[in-house]
Structures are given as structure tokens and as C-alpha cells.
Scaffold this active site. Structure first.
Site, PDB file in Angstrom:
ATOM      1  N   CYS B 208       0.946  -1.680   0.036  1.00 10.97           N
ATOM      2  CA  CYS B 208      -0.152   0.294  -0.429  1.00 10.97           C
ATOM      3  C   CYS B 208       1.163   1.368   0.000  1.00 10.97           C
ATOM      4  O   CYS B 208      -0.057   2.331  -0.969  1.00 10.97           O
ATOM      5  CB  CYS B 208      -1.033  -0.036   1.075  1.00 10.97           C
ATOM      6  SG  CYS B 208      -0.014  -0.058   3.014  1.00 10.97           S
ATOM      7  N   THR B 209       1.760   0.986   0.761  1.00  8.49           N
ATOM      8  CA  THR B 209       2.980   2.377   0.859  1.00  8.49           C
ATOM      9  C   THR B 209       3.413   2.639  -0.619  1.00  8.49           C
ATOM     10  O   THR B 209       3.054   3.582  -1.424  1.00  8.49           O
ATOM     11  CB  THR B 209       4.229   1.872   1.506  1.00  8.49           C
ATOM     12  OG1 THR B 209       3.834   2.318   3.148  1.00  8.49           O
ATOM     13  CG2 THR B 209       5.301   3.313   1.405  1.00  8.49           C
TER      14      THR B 209
END
Ligand SMILES: [Zn+2]
Lengths: 518, 336
Positions: B208-209
Site C-alpha cells: 500500500c505504501t
């Protein structure tokens, strides 16, 4: 250049292109192309040292062939310096190598006062120094303080390494970095930014974008306002953060940045200070002798001193760690830190030119100096060979100490000097003991047996082990010392990482090293 | 006195003979000095795993330490980035088998040693292949192969048959640091027993980063590597050794970094991230390989006590070693 970037990729990741450039501009001198010497040089030729010069007058013996991979079987009787030079050059065609086929003894007699010969070298590597004791010490007194000397020896399972220099100043020390976040000491722009965020009023959606260092800054301010205490303990501060309404309300959401906030809450209690090692360096800048005081490093240290006096802290490094947050907020924060670092750097530059208009400080040097100002290292070396700690270790028969290896090497040096380079035999043991006592122990007696036992003492055992190995270099010890010597030489030549200061021994029987400062 | 073997005007064994013909002050009790030790050493069969940075050094040291029968196995071919440390290879050798070229060089330099290359993957060799060796010495660059060999030597050991015990000596390096260890199956801790000490294989960035909130140049590179590449080339695996692939990855990473205002994407960083490059220099390999072969020499001749399990070396500050010998783990999945 692209080819070289590929070829040297794995080392550029350790010392980058500036370290590589320093290495490629350097010229090392190897005295005695022993197995240990050739191993060290191999470890410098492969990463592309600029030049090397070998000084060695010996002819290749069977024993050389037996332990030195860089000599070939058909080379028996040939000049060792010549064969080693060709063989090492073959490893890397871009390295320049040359030799002088004279023994260091003869060379120093003819060129003793010619320090201009030595000035071209960045490092002098002296191997089998114990066999050339007189020349070794002559050379040390001739060039001490001008050019660093790496002394390397190996006999049987024993090896030793010594780095002889007067002073070394290192900027890119690569010491473990602690992020310089200034949570306790935000500068005005950072404070304004924090105020503008209005952290207490943010929704969860907005809050999760904020890097934890800003949250810590907010809590620290809140803590000081509530308690009047500027020095919270880690425990108290952690509790304060955990029990704060803001945190309590959103803990269920398991936000990544809030997790980091709790994990690193102790960083909110660290105070921005001047490390004692740096304070010492700042003090040292008062008492420099004149040639040193105009060197770029010390001019920058003096500028740093003024900066500290005026600002109460070191220049900001400008680097921040990765923190869970939105891209936008992280980049904004990063920009604030970089701009402040840039401003601090400009001040240092200005102060430096105030201090010395002639001294030329390159942008790269200035940049590195400011980024690493927390981690600067100044090493004071020496040209001493024995100290009280060593004497005591021998006199008390300390079994755990490996000082006896170094003491034996020193004693061997004197023995070889007295017997025209001859190596001692078992019947020479009493003479070796006598040399140790009169030359290194102020006339005190070497303990012959271990405490309360009829076994030999550690020192006597060590001497017997030396004698039994007949002065042979074994490839594994030579290669181990060659690797260690290679690393230390690379640190000196790239001006990066902290080198040995100043004595080290390797015990291949116990498989470990011990180091100390003399 | 024993008569010493002497070769006229050639490479003899005078440098290792003193250690073997006499009892030293630190020698273990049951060692008896004599030329028979040299002959015994000559008869030993050694397997070297890996002909890379450590392997080249190990082969050189073995050839000058009295070992006469050495097999070496490596599936890799020579790359330009090996030349800064793997000193048995030259530019003309790029693309050839490491094992084969290394053996040719050793044979040329040291005449009377039998070195046999195997250009193959370790895991494809059968039990009988490994059983012929008296000692295995490994200079591998990955944890998986080490675990495989570790489990193999332990499975080959039959407690009722001393001859089935194959000591294993393992070396590893990273930058200025390294370690060597001596493993006796079921007598000391094994590799698996201390697996928790192995360095992290690769930094993992949360998906997700890298997809939503990239902050570092590494995040941009990993996004292109893990998400954009499979989308663009669903049928082609990314090849970090193909310059076209790397250029594509680098260009796209730069684009992404620009889009997010992130600075610091370089070709070198991109390669480092996707290949998980570990910095490596000749000197560190020399230290660790020398330690490994020194232990092999002591283990096979008993001329001096050997290292108890592990020596850790660190040289990125002033040099330092730390030795330790943990217990065998009772719950070790391999030797427990
Ligand atoms: Zn185990």
C-alpha cells in the site's frame, strides 16, 4: 566510465564515487613482496588503486613459492619484486605498478635523507618488518607524521598489524546514524509549519497523513505546557502520549503512523546536544600547530565552533528517516529539513571564509562536513611500540591476553637485528627471553610457568610456537592479515570509515583478533 | 628427525610442514607430529561450494595448504561486476562458467593439485556425490542453498558410522563484515539452529505504501518492478542482467518519482533495489576465506584446536571479532 561503474559497482556502494576517486589517485609503496604483502596489494589492485611501487631485493625461494600464490613455479631464483609486480599488474590492467629491486636496508643507506622520494606515497606498507628491524625503525622516524605506515607480519598461525600515523581526521566515518529530527528544538519555519497543521483539530483521515515526528513535536510541546518539565523520562512521556485523548480516540483504527508514534515515542525525549566526542574536537581546534590549523578540516572545525557558540547546536544534517505518511506531507517535511540544512551550510561556509580566506573548501567537502558533523572523528596515533598495559600483561602472565604475540614479534625484531636477519632456533629461547626483559620489560623477569602450575606461561608458549614455525608464512594467516591490511589501507586511501588505532594481533589457533592502542 | 619432502626449485610444502611435523605448545593432546600428517592431508577430498568472491579465495588458500583433491561447484557465469574481487577471472572470461575458469587458473598456478569443476546447481547433485568428501567448505551467497546443504550433511550422518560424518565450514560476507563457522553434524549447532542470526534477505516495502503513498526513491522503483512491469509485460520475467530491461525500469521509476516530487532515483539505486545487491570487496572475502581454510586445515590434521562454531568479524569501524558457540537447539527442525 560506464564500464567502470559496472565493474566497481559492489564497492561503490561502500565508498561512492568520491572514495573511488581518492583511491584511484593514490600511490602505495610495498616494502617486501612477501605472501602477506602481495595479499594486501592484491586487495588494493582489484578495487583499482592508482599506483603501487614494490621495494624488495630478495630472490624467490622455495618457501616463497610455497606460500605466495602470486609467484609461479618457474620463478625460483628470480627477483621477487619484479615477478610480484608483473603478477599483480596482471590482475587489473588499469593499475600502474613498478618496482625497485633493492633491499630496504641498502635503499635507506643510499636514500636515507631523501624524504622527497617518500612524499609521493599515500601509504607505505611494510611487511616482514621484524626481519628488517633497523630499517623499519629508521623509516618510521623519517616519515612519521607525514605518511601513514601499515606494518604487517605473519608467522605460522600468528599475525600482527599496526597502523602508524600522527593524526587522522575523518569526515565520512559511516558510523551508525541516529536521525537528527530536532523534536525538542524546532527552528521557526518548522514551528510555523507545525502550527499551521493544527494537529489537534484534524480528522482521522487527515491525521493519518502526518509523519510521526510532527506528532511527537506536538506532544512534546503539550507535555512541557502541562507539566513545566523540559526533561521528561521515556516512561512518563510514553504514558503521556498513550493516554492523550487524540491517540486514545483513534487507536482502534490502527493507523500506521500512530503505531510508529508509539513505537518511537522515546525520540520525543531525546535532547539535541553536542556529542562529547565533537566537543573534544572543538576544543582541540584551539591548540593546533600552525601547518595543521590552515588545513580545510580544521578551518571547518573552527567554523563549526563559531556555529555552535551562536546557535547552541550543530548544523542540521537535513536527512530524515522514512515515516508512514502521505507523500505530500512527507515531501513538505523533507523540504523543510533540506532548506534548513542548506541555510546552516551557508553559515558554515561564510564562517570558514572569515577564518581563512586562502583556504579552499570545495562544495563537496563542505557538504560532507555539514552532513556528518555529529560523526566526525579525529584519531591521535603514535609511534610507540610498547606501553604499560602490554608490560603488565606479560609480567602477570595473563592467559587471556594476546599481547604476547605482539611482544614476541618485537623481540624477534631485535633478535634478527643482532643476528643478521637470522630466525631463532629452540636453543635461542633464553636469548629471546633476555631480549624481552632488557628491551621491553625494564629488566623485570618474564614469568616462566603459569601461576601455580608446571606448565609454561603464555608468553613462553607463544615464543615456542614462533620458533617451531621457523619464520614461515602460512597462506591462511598471510591471507587473513592481507585481508585486514587491505581493509585498513582502503579506509586510509578513501578517507572513509574509521581505521585501526593502532595495534592488532591475530591468533589463528584461537581464531580471533585483539586490538589496543599503544 | 623426519626427512622432509623437498622439490627442487619448485613449489614445495615448506610453509605448512613445521605445523604438521612437531607438537606445538597449544597442540591438542592426541596429535602426533610427523610427515604422515602431510600424507594424510594429501589424501583428503574437499568439496568447495561456490566459486565466487569467497570461492576464489578458498581455492587459492586450499591449493597452498596441502589439499590435493578439490571439487568445486557453481552454477553461475562470470559477470563484469565480479571482477573487483573474484581475482581468478579476467574481462575475457565474462560469460563463462565460474567453476571451470577458476579451476583452470588454479591448475596453471599450482601444478600438483587436482581441481575438478562442476558447472551445476548444488541441489541437482545426488547423495553419493556428497558422500565422497571428507569436508565441505561453502562460500555461498544465499541462505536457501546453505540451508539445503546443511540439512543434507546432517541427513548423511549415521551416528553408528563415524565415516559418514562430514564437517561443514561455512563463510559469508557483506561489505566490511563477515563470519565463518564450523559445523559438525549433531555435535555442534547446525546452520538452521542459528538461522535467526542470518541477515534479513531483503527489505520489504508494504504494497500500500509503494502504490499509494510513496516517499522514498526505493518505493518508486519497487512499484515499477512489482506492479508496472507485470502489467506491461505479462509474459516476460524482468531480467536484471538485461540492460534494456533495466533502462525501462529506471526510466519508469524516474517518471513515477517526478510525478510524486521524489528525488534520488538513480540507475545504481534501481539495480540495487531490484537485485538486492550486497556490497562486496576482495579484502573481506580474503579474511573470511582464510579463516575458513585455516579451520579446515586444523579440523583435518588436528594440529591445533579448531574454532568452536562461529567467528563474527566486523571491519566498518576499528576491526573486531566476536566468537560464540551456541547449544544445539532441541527443537531445531533439522538436527534437533
Ligand atoms: Zn540444528
Amino acid at each position: 566510465m560506464v564500464v567502470n561503474e559496472q565493474k566497481y559497482d559492489r564497492q561503490l556502494r561502500l565508498w561512492a564515487s568520491d572514495g573511488q576517486q581518492d583511491l584511484e589517485e593514490s600511490h602505495v609503496c610495498l616494502i617486501n613482496a612477501t605472501s602477506t604483502g602481495c595479499e594486501i596489494l592484491k586487495n588494493l589492485v582489484l578495487p583499482n588503486v592508482g599506483q603501487f611501487t614494490i621495494i624488495d631485493g630478495e630472490s624467490i625461494s622455495e618457501r616463497d613459492l610455497s606460500s605466495n600464490f602470486f609467484l609461479e613455479e618457474g620463478d625460483y631464483g628470480k627477483l621477487r619484486a619484479a615477478v610480484a609486480t608483473e603478477s599483480l599488474k596482471e590482475l587489473n590492467p588499469s593499475v600502474h605498478g613498478q618496482y625497485l629491486g633493492t633491499s630496504i636496508d641498502d635503499f635507506l643507506i643510499e636514500h636515507c635523507s631523501v624524504s622527497s622520494f617518500w612524499n609521493k606515497f599515500s601509504l607505505i606498507i611494510f611487511t616482514s618488518s621484524f626481519k628488517y628491524n633497523v630499517s623499519f625503525h629508521k623509516l618510521v622516524s623519517l616519515i612519521y607524521g607525514k605518511i601513514p605506515i601499515l606494518e604487517a607480519n605473519s608467522v605460522g598461525f600468528y599475525g600482527s598489524l599496526k597502523l602508524i600515523f600522527n593524526e587522522r581526521t575523518i569526515i565520512q566515518t559511516h558510523l551508525n546514524e541516529i536521525p537528527d529530527l530536532r523534536i525538542d528544538l524546532p527552528w521557526p519555519e518548522l514551528s510555523d509549519y507545525l502550527n499551521g497543521l493544527n494537529i489537534e483539530k484534524l480528522s482521522i483521515e487527515e491525521l493519518k497523513n502526518i509523519p510521526y515526528s510532527l506528532l511527537l513535536m506536538n506532544f512534546r510541546r503539550k507535555y512541557v505546557d502541562a507539566t513545566g518539565n523540559e526533561k521528561p523520562t521515556r516512561k512518563d512521556f510514553k504514558k503521556f502520549v498513550e493516554t492523550d485523548e487524540l491517540v486514545k480516540d483513534i487507536r482502534y483504527a490502527a493507523l500506521e503512523n500512530i503505531e510508529e508514534l508509539l513505537k518511537f515515542s522515546w525520540r520525543g525525549t531525546t535532547r539535541t546536544t553536542i556529542p562529547s566526542t565533537i566537543q573534544q574536537i572543538l576544543e582541540d581546534s584551539n591548540t593546533l600547530s600552525s601547518p595543521l590549523s590552515s588545513s580545510p578540516f580544521w578551518v571547518l572545525v573552527k567554523a563549526l565552533k563559531r556555529f555552535v557558540n551562536e546557535n547552541g547546536c550543530l548544523p542540521l544534517s537535513g536527512k530524515i528517516v522514512d515515516m508512514a505518511s502521505s507523500t505530500e506531507k512527507y515531501i513538505e517535511l523533507q523540504k523543510l529539513y533540506r532548506e534548513k540544512a542548506e541555510k546552516d551550510k551557508k553559515l558554515i561556509e561564510e564562517y570558514a571564509s572569515d577564518i581563512s580566506a586562502e583556504c579552499i573548501v570545495s562544495q563537496a567537502l563542505l557538504d560532507n562536513f555539514c552532513k556528518n558533523s555529529q560523526y566526525l572523528v579525529v584519531q591521535k596515533g603514535s609511534k610507540d611500540f610498547v606501553n604499560n598495559k602490554m608490560v603488565n600483561a606479560i609480567l602477570t602472565g595473563d592467559n587471556s591476553s594476546r599481547v604476547s604475540i605482539q611482544m614476541a614479534f618485537l623481540t624477534l625484531g631485535v633478535f634478527c637485528e643482532n643476528h643478521e636477519h637470522q630466525y631463532p632456533k629452540m636453543e635461542d629461547l633464553p636469548e629471546l627471553i633476555d631480549i624481552t626483559e632488557t628491551r621491553f620489560l625494564n629488566g623485570n623477569k618474564v614469568p616462566l610457568s603459569s601461576k601455580g602450575g608446571d606448565e609454561d606461561s603464555k608468553y613462553i608458549k607463544t615464543l615456542k610456537e614462533f620458533i617451531r614455525m621457523e619464520g614461515c608464512e602460512m597462506i591462511n594467516t598471510a591471507s587473513f592479515i592481507g585481508g585486514l591490511g587491505g581493509q585498513e589501507a582502503l579506509k586510509i586511501l578513501t578517507n572513509q570509515y574509521v581505521p585501526l588505532n593502532n595495534t592488532l594481533v591475530y591468533d589463528g589457533i584461537e581464531s580471533s583478533i585483539e586490538k589496543w592502542k599503544v | 628427525m623426519f626427512k622432509r619432502q623437498k622439490m627442487i626449485n619448485g613449489r614445495d610444502e615448506s610453509s605448512i610442514t613445521p605445523a604438521l611435523i612437531s607438537q606445538g605448545p597449544f597442540t591438542i593432546e592426541d596429535f602426533e607430529g610427523g610427515l604422515q600428517n602431510l600424507e594424510q592431508l594429501h589424501s583428503k577430498k574437499i568439496l568447495v561450494l561456490g566459486a565466487g568472491g569467497l570461492g576464489c579465495e578458498i581455492l587459492k588458500n586450499m591449493a597452498l595448504s596441502g589439499f590435493k583433491h578439490i571439487d568445486v561447484i557453481d552454477m553461475d557465469t562470470i559477470d563484469i561486476s565480479n571482477l573487483n574481487r573474484q581475482f581468478l577471472f579476467r574481462t575475457k572470461d565474462i560469460g563463462k562458467s565460474k567453476a571451470i575458469v577458476a579451476c583452470e587458473f588454479i591448475r596453471k598456478r599450482v601444478k600438483d593439485v587436482n581441481v575438478t569443476p562442476h558447472f551445476a546447481k548444488i541441489q541437482t547433485m545426488g547423495d553419493d556425490f556428497f558422500k565422497q568428501f571428507d569436508l565441505i567448505i561453502s562460500g555461498l551467497d544465499n541462505i536457501e542453498a546453505r540451508r539445503w546443504v546443511n540439512s543434507l550433511v546432517i541427513s548423511l550422518y549415521d551416528v553408528n558410522d563415524d565415516d559418514s560424518l562430514i564437517p561443514m565450514i561455512d563463510g559469508g560476507t557483506e561489505g566490511f563484515r563477515g563470519q565463518s563457522r564450523v559445523i559438525f553434524p549433531r555435535l555442534t549447532a547446525c546452520y538452521e539452529c542459528t538461522l535467526s542470526l542470518a541477515p534479513a534477505v531483503k527489505t520489504q516495502y508494504p504494497v500500500c505504501t509503494i502504490a499509494n503513498t510513496p516517499r522514498l526513491p526505493e518505493h518508486c522503483i519497487e512499484y515499477v518492478n512489482l506492479i508496472e512491469w507485470p502489467k506491461q509485460f505479462p509474459d516476460k520475467k524482468f531480467d536484471a542482467d538485461n540492460p534494456d530491461d533495466v533502462t525501462w525500469l529506471y526510466d519508469r521509476s524516474l517518471d513515477r518519482a517526478k510525478q510524486f516530487n521524489i528525488s534520488g532515483v538513480t540507475r545504481s539505486l534501481a539495480l540495487g533495489v531490484v537485485k538486492n545487491i550486497i556490497p562486496a570487496i576482495a579484502s573481506t572475502n580474503a579474511i573470511i576465506a582464510a579463516s575458513c581454510v585455516n579451520e579446515a586445515f586444523k579440523v583435518l590434521t588436528s594440529c591445533n584446536p579448531n574454532l568452536e562454531y562461529c567467528m563474527q568479524y566486523s571491519g566498518d569501524n576499528e576491526p573486531f571479532t566476536f566468537n560464540f558457540a551456541p547449544e544445539q537447539q532441541a527443537d531445531c527442525p533439522i538436527c534437533g
